[in-house]
Design an enzyme around this catalytic site. Structure first.
Site, PDB file in Angstrom:
ATOM      1  CG  ASP A  11      -1.826   1.034   1.331  1.00 42.82           C
ATOM      2  OD1 ASP A  11      -2.354   1.700   0.603  1.00 42.82           O
ATOM      3  OD2 ASP A  11      -1.717   1.526   1.978  1.00 42.82           O
ATOM      4  CG  ASP A  13      -1.555   7.647   0.656  1.00 43.61           C
ATOM      5  OD1 ASP A  13      -1.045   8.653  -0.077  1.00 43.61           O
ATOM      6  OD2 ASP A  13      -3.240   7.926  -0.129  1.00 43.61           O
ATOM      7  CG  ASP A 219      -2.068   2.485   6.930  1.00 44.62           C
ATOM      8  OD1 ASP A 219      -3.367   1.904   5.495  1.00 44.62           O
ATOM      9  OD2 ASP A 219      -2.427   3.407   6.990  1.00 44.62           O
TER      10      ASP A 219
HETATM   11 MG    MG Z   1      -3.520   3.001   3.634  1.00 45.18          MG
END
Ligand code: MG
Length: 275
Positions: A11, A13, A219
């Site tokens: 991922d 961001d 995340d």
């Molecule tokens: Mg993320």
């Protein structure tokens, strides 16, 4: 050196990129090590193709990538020796679309909003300035974020919770996914980070004819399908240090990262490579 037998999916961001500055500086040691060992690093993100292309140039990444939460898989021409079934050419890529196209999404958004009696304002109706003000992106990044293929970010202007519920129900009845992100709502149909990982691994295995392991780092909840599809997964804490419970409740044995963003990413990847 022969390629290592792992494919790394990440991922962006809040994972490879700092959630606020969008910097990957703290991950440079691990990025260097990945390049040295020729481990393919596949970006798997909610960002658009244009946004990912910008980042690939900056980081020096020439591997396939997955956009708009698993809406599209982009494989550079010539990357794999085999024919890519079901792909169409987009610029210099073979593109495998898992999601329904953007025009259909924006049309459906307007229909569903009208039927639910709410006002939905999508990126396609917002000026660059309005998007910049609402997203925290700088004007250059806004231009890249607006070039959408599969998913429409939007906000609901002054809708009551009851009307929001009706909106979500009507969307689901029509097989559209509606999710509320940190800044915008999103609507799409068919995007799936997990399916994209499995599909791309099929092509890596066909090309390399060796046992390969998919390792994924993320995340938050939108990474769950990607983390679940991988052979090993790392969940990084969010910027406040907490772990996303939507992920830990589904994947209680997921490896926990030591720090949020690129710092934790660096640490986790170096550990994985030395294991
Ligand atoms: Mg993320």
């Amino acid at each position: 050196m022969l390629p290592a037998n792992i494919i790394l999916f990440t991922d962006l961001d809040g994972t490879l990129l700092d959630h606020r500055t969008f910097s990957w500086g703290a991950a440079e040691d691990a990025l260097y090590e990945i390049a040295r060992r020729r481990v393919p690093l596949v970006f798997c993100t909610s960002k658009t193709r244009a946004e990912v292309e910008w980042l690939r140039r900056k980081i020096g990444n020439a591997h396939p990538f997955i956009t708009e939460n698993g809406g599209g898989i982009f494989i550079p021409h010539g990357y794999f020796p085999q024919r890519i079934e079901g792909a169409v050419t987009v610029k210099t890529y073979h593109c495998i679309a898992l999601a329904r196209p953007y025009d259909e999404i924006t049309e459906a958004l307007e229909d569903i909003a009208a039927e639910a009696g709410v006002e939905a304002v999508g990126f396609h109706q917002m000026s660059a300035k309005e998007i910049a003000e609402n997203s925290g992106l700088d004007p250059q990044q806004v231009q890249l974020a607006r070039q959408r293929d599969y998913d429409e970010p939007f906000f609901l202007a002054g809708a009551t919770p009851k009307k929001e519920e009706k909106f979500i129900r009507l969307a689901r009845e029509r097989k559209f996914e509606v999710v509320r992100g940190s800044r915008f709502w999103h609507i799409h149909s068919g995007s799936d980070k997990g399916r994209a990982v499995r599909e791309l691994m099929k092509h890596f295995r066909a090309a390399w004819r060796m046992k390969l392991r998919a390792i994924a780092l993320g995340d938050s909840a939108n990474d769950l399908p990607m983390l679940a599809a991988a052979d090993a997964a790392v969940l990084l804490p969010r910027h406040d240090g907490s772990l996303d419970e939507a992920v830990t409740s589904e994947l209680p044995r997921v490896t926990r990262g030591s720090a949020p963003g690129p710092e934790g990413w660096n640490d986790a990847v170096l550990k994985l490579l030395s294991a």
